[in-house]
Design an enzyme around this catalytic site. Structure first.
Site, mmCIF file in Angstrom:
data_model
loop_
_atom_site.group_PDB
_atom_site.id
_atom_site.type_symbol
_atom_site.label_atom_id
_atom_site.label_comp_id
_atom_site.label_asym_id
_atom_site.label_seq_id
_atom_site.Cartn_x
_atom_site.Cartn_y
_atom_site.Cartn_z
ATOM 1 N N HIS A 201 0.806 -1.215 0.000
ATOM 2 C CA HIS A 201 0.000 0.000 0.000
ATOM 3 C C HIS A 201 0.845 1.274 0.000
ATOM 4 O O HIS A 201 0.526 2.242 -0.692
ATOM 5 C CB HIS A 201 -0.974 0.009 1.176
ATOM 6 C CG HIS A 201 -2.051 1.009 0.975
ATOM 7 N ND1 HIS A 201 -3.266 0.704 0.414
ATOM 8 C CD2 HIS A 201 -2.065 2.348 1.158
ATOM 9 C CE1 HIS A 201 -3.977 1.796 0.294
ATOM 10 N NE2 HIS A 201 -3.272 2.818 0.744
ATOM 11 N N ARG A 308 -7.295 -2.667 -11.199
ATOM 12 C CA ARG A 308 -7.243 -3.738 -10.187
ATOM 13 C C ARG A 308 -8.308 -3.445 -9.139
ATOM 14 O O ARG A 308 -8.090 -2.624 -8.245
ATOM 15 C CB ARG A 308 -5.874 -3.758 -9.501
ATOM 16 C CG ARG A 308 -4.722 -4.260 -10.337
ATOM 17 C CD ARG A 308 -3.465 -4.324 -9.470
ATOM 18 N NE ARG A 308 -2.404 -5.066 -10.088
ATOM 19 C CZ ARG A 308 -1.365 -4.520 -10.729
ATOM 20 N NH1 ARG A 308 -1.265 -3.216 -10.831
ATOM 21 N NH2 ARG A 308 -0.425 -5.282 -11.262
ATOM 22 N N ARG A 344 -10.832 -5.381 -14.251
ATOM 23 C CA ARG A 344 -10.550 -6.777 -13.930
ATOM 24 C C ARG A 344 -11.412 -7.197 -12.747
ATOM 25 O O ARG A 344 -11.462 -6.484 -11.735
ATOM 26 C CB ARG A 344 -9.076 -6.955 -13.571
ATOM 27 C CG ARG A 344 -8.771 -8.388 -13.161
ATOM 28 C CD ARG A 344 -7.311 -8.608 -12.929
ATOM 29 N NE ARG A 344 -6.856 -8.046 -11.667
ATOM 30 C CZ ARG A 344 -5.596 -8.076 -11.260
ATOM 31 N NH1 ARG A 344 -4.674 -8.613 -12.036
ATOM 32 N NH2 ARG A 344 -5.247 -7.555 -10.109
ATOM 33 N N GLU A 443 -2.105 -15.583 -17.749
ATOM 34 C CA GLU A 443 -1.168 -15.573 -16.616
ATOM 35 C C GLU A 443 -0.666 -16.957 -16.274
ATOM 36 O O GLU A 443 0.174 -17.103 -15.386
ATOM 37 C CB GLU A 443 -1.862 -15.028 -15.359
ATOM 38 C CG GLU A 443 -2.500 -13.683 -15.548
ATOM 39 C CD GLU A 443 -2.975 -13.084 -14.240
ATOM 40 O OE1 GLU A 443 -2.228 -12.302 -13.669
ATOM 41 O OE2 GLU A 443 -4.097 -13.402 -13.800
ATOM 42 N N ASP A 467 2.465 -12.676 -13.079
ATOM 43 C CA ASP A 467 2.102 -14.043 -12.716
ATOM 44 C C ASP A 467 2.603 -15.053 -13.743
ATOM 45 O O ASP A 467 3.021 -16.151 -13.375
ATOM 46 C CB ASP A 467 0.581 -14.172 -12.556
ATOM 47 C CG ASP A 467 0.142 -13.700 -11.183
ATOM 48 O OD1 ASP A 467 0.810 -14.075 -10.199
ATOM 49 O OD2 ASP A 467 -0.840 -12.947 -11.098
ATOM 50 N N CYS A 514 -0.036 -6.290 -19.314
ATOM 51 C CA CYS A 514 -0.250 -5.311 -18.246
ATOM 52 C C CYS A 514 0.567 -5.603 -16.984
ATOM 53 O O CYS A 514 0.307 -5.018 -15.942
ATOM 54 C CB CYS A 514 -1.733 -5.193 -17.916
ATOM 55 S SG CYS A 514 -2.466 -6.732 -17.341
HETATM 56 C C1 PEP Z 1 0.134 -9.718 -13.567
HETATM 57 O O1 PEP Z 1 0.070 -10.801 -12.986
HETATM 58 O O2 PEP Z 1 1.007 -9.431 -14.405
HETATM 59 C C2 PEP Z 1 -0.851 -8.660 -13.279
HETATM 60 C C3 PEP Z 1 -0.865 -7.541 -13.962
HETATM 61 O O3 PEP Z 1 -1.706 -8.885 -12.243
HETATM 62 P P1 PEP Z 1 -1.320 -8.702 -10.688
HETATM 63 O O4 PEP Z 1 0.033 -8.065 -10.618
HETATM 64 O O5 PEP Z 1 -2.390 -7.847 -10.100
HETATM 65 O O6 PEP Z 1 -1.357 -10.123 -10.210
HETATM 66 MG MG MG Z 2 -1.728 -11.340 -11.925
#
Ligand code: PEP
Ligand code: MG
Length: 595
Positions: A201, A308, A344, A443, A467, A514
């Site tokens: 955060h 997010r 998302r 992912e 991920d 992303c």
């Molecule tokens: C990712 O996994 O690349 C992504 C953008 O999602 P998060 O970082 O929120 O898991």
């Molecule tokens: Mg992710």
């Protein structure tokens, strides 16, 4: 803008994770987020009721302070940031805490501070034993409220950040969200914390306030003295202290260069992200809160590639209602219009937990009840969110994206829930767009292998490289011990990105990326050369990525990719990219380029 380490040879350097870019120089303010010392003395019978009053006055003072901080934050950053105080305010009315403390003062004739710490200690013990991950996470909030009450009881200054007189750099073990919120923005030049990562955060807050920050430094509070002059380099992720004039001069130059560099970059903000040979790419922004759309636009984002939504659900004690979610999504969609906003659906599990989430302790949370699995297992919560997104689609271009997909059934099931959400809205007479694009995050390696089939089921792909890297290389993305193996240039990762793009091309659906990789200047040539249509990143790095795209050619990016795909290791690829960069963009501040 390359860092020349030989220039800071004599200074002391503490390394961490770059959380928010920029360079600041100033006095360190070591923040005491530790619990104050508590006296064990007993008090006389006559003093007991006075101690009770003293405690109730501290509760009242703390409440007033929190109400003030909440209003201030709502004003500066919006309601969704401010809501994090609600749980703390509720604790001040909690009979377990208040009555429990009063009972102890009366029964043991002890100081209110001791009665409070004993009461809180017992509550924390019970919560620490629960299997519910969310409740275990709340222990942190309880400790924070205990610290605040103790400060008032012991006559120490609470909300010290709110009272800052000088401009300072905050140095702390951690910055709880409620503490970050209490600072006077104009007085805090930067943050350095011992714990946390890029998505904690404090980091998110630093980026949304555009304050340079370094996190995860491990030992900074012991190493730095109160009031000592320090340099925070949020580009490379370092705190420099104990330096001489030459180092100071060197960093002043770097700071000037960086400001000029940023100014120059922002000049391109309204130009398209088009290569010298005419290939256009969509550069969009990642946001955590609807209020961040303004910053995304100010940095030249033409859309939101990843909203997010977890942050609407985190740091509170209930699930946000459909109306509350609708207001947040609508705000983002309206502010970004006519550009699109990819919303998302809730991606909890892994390292993020929410109230009432029925999360049991899992041995491997990243392989557990996470992302789309979680939503499909909580149909009421899922349908509520989908209805809210659909309603927002009446106000601009909302798109829906499902995270952490590994099988076709998940997409089909999720689409059925979406259809049920549509039917409910129709019967309630609520408006939503006739058609809304539905996509998935790529992912998992399974999603790549089956990308051709997935492409027939959805309208777009967005690669979640954060991920995808962890699942492909079997490396926990948050584990320091194996961080050296977490490699975005690993040939397996590059091949999977290439395969995803090919599958999308065949089915003629757009494909973006992303994860953090999209905002890494060194990776940009690869990503555009691999043929991604859209890159989505933190707004702060967007102008830099755009300027790289504008000064390169698609042809040379393709050539770079062909060479990289022939290489056997990630380090070869990295070195290759560094060489190209040193020649072509000596002024670019790529963290990756520091040797
Ligand atoms: C990712 O996994 O690349 C992504 C953008 O999602 P998060 O970082 O929120 O898991
Ligand atoms: Mg992710």
């Amino acid at each position: 803008m390359l860092l020349d380490l030989s220039k800071i040879g004599k200074a002391k350097v503490i390394e961490g994770i770059p959380a928010s870019p920029g360079i600041v120089i100033g006095k360190a303010f070591i923040m005491d987020t530790e619990r104050p010392h508590v006296s064990h003395e007993t008090i006389s019978e006559e003093d007991v009721e006075r101690e009770v009053e003293h405690f109730m006055a501290a509760v009242q003072d703390t409440r007033e302070l929190l109400v003030r901080l909440r209003a201030k934050l709502a004003d500066e950053l919006g309601e969704s940031h401010a809501r994090m105080f609600d749980a703390h305010l509720m604790m001040l009315d909690d009979s377990m805490i208040i009555d429990g403390t009063l009972k102890r003062i009366r029964e043991s004739s002890c100081r209110a501070s001791l009665a409070l710490t004993e009461t809180m200690g017992q509550i924390i013990k019970v919560m620490g034993r629960t299997k519910d991950e969310y409740l275990r996470e709340r222990v942190y909030d309880i400790k924070d409220i205990e610290r605040r009450l103790l400060m008032h009881l012991l006559g120490r200054k609470d909300g010290c950040l709110a009272d800052l007189e000088d401009e300072v750099i905050i140095v702390a073990h951690d910055l709880p969200a409620t503490v970050t919120a209490s600072m006077r923005r104009e007085r805090v030049k930067g943050f350095v914390t011992e714990v946390g990562g890029r998505t904690s955060h404090a980091s998110i807050m630093a980026r949304s306030l555009e304050i340079p920050a370094v996190v995860g430094t491990h030992s900074v509070t012991d190493a730095v003295d109160q009031g000592e002059m320090v340099i925070v380099d949020g580009i490379t992720g370092m705190l420099v202290h104990d330096f001489d004039d030459a180092v100071l001069e060197y960093y002043r130059d770097r700071q000037r260069e960086y400001k000029e560099f940023e100014r120059q970059l922002l000049l391109v903000k309204d130009y398209p992200a088009v290569t010298r040979d005419g290939h256009k790419f969509a550069l969009w922004a990642n946001i955590e809160l609807a209020e961040e759309v303004d910053s995304a636009k100010a940095h030249g984002a033409e859309g939101i590639g990843l909203f997010r939504t977890e942050y609407l659900f985190i740091a509170r004690d209930d699930i946000p209602s459909e109306d509350e979610q609708y207001e947040a999504y609508r705000r983002a969609v309206e502010t970004m219009a006519p550009g699109p906003v990819i919303i998302r659906t809730l991606d909890v599990g892994g390292d993020k937990f929410i109230a009432g989430g029925e999360h049991q302790r899992e041995a491997n949370p990243y392989l557990g009840w996470r992302g789309i699995r979680y939503c499909l297992g909580q149909p009421n919560l899922f349908i509520r969110q989908l209805k809210a997104i659909l309603r927002a689609s009446a106000h601009g271009e909302a798109r829906i994206m499902f995270p952490m997909v590994s099988s076709l059934n998940e997409v089909r099931d999720a689409k059925q829930v979406l259809e049920a959400a549509r039917q409910q809205l129709i019967s309630e007479g609520k408006e939503f767009a006739e058609s809304i694009d539905v996509g998935i995050m790529i992912e998992t390696p399974a999603a790549v292998v089956l990308a051709k089939l997935f492409a027939e089921e959805v309208d777009f792909f967005s690669i979640g490289s954060n991920d995808l890297i962890q699942y492909t290389l079997a490396v926990d993305r948050g584990n320091d011990r194996v961080a050296y193996l977490y490699d975005q240039y690993h040939p397996a990762v590059l091949s999977l990105i290439r395969d995803t793009v090919q599958a999308a091309r065949k089915q003629k659906i757009p494909v973006g990326l992303c994860g953090e990789m999209a905002g890494d200047p060194l990776a940009v040539l690869l990503l555009i050369g691999l043929g991604l249509d859209e890159l989505s990143m933190s707004p702060l790095v967007l102008p830099e990525v755009k300027s790289i795209i504008r000064s390169t050619s698609y042809r040379s990016a393709r050539k770079t990719v062909a060479q990289a795909l022939d290489m056997a290791t990630g380090s070869e690829v990295r070195r290759h990219l560094q060489q190209i960069f040193k020649k072509a963009y000596p002024e670019i501040s790529a963290t990756e380029m520091i040797e």
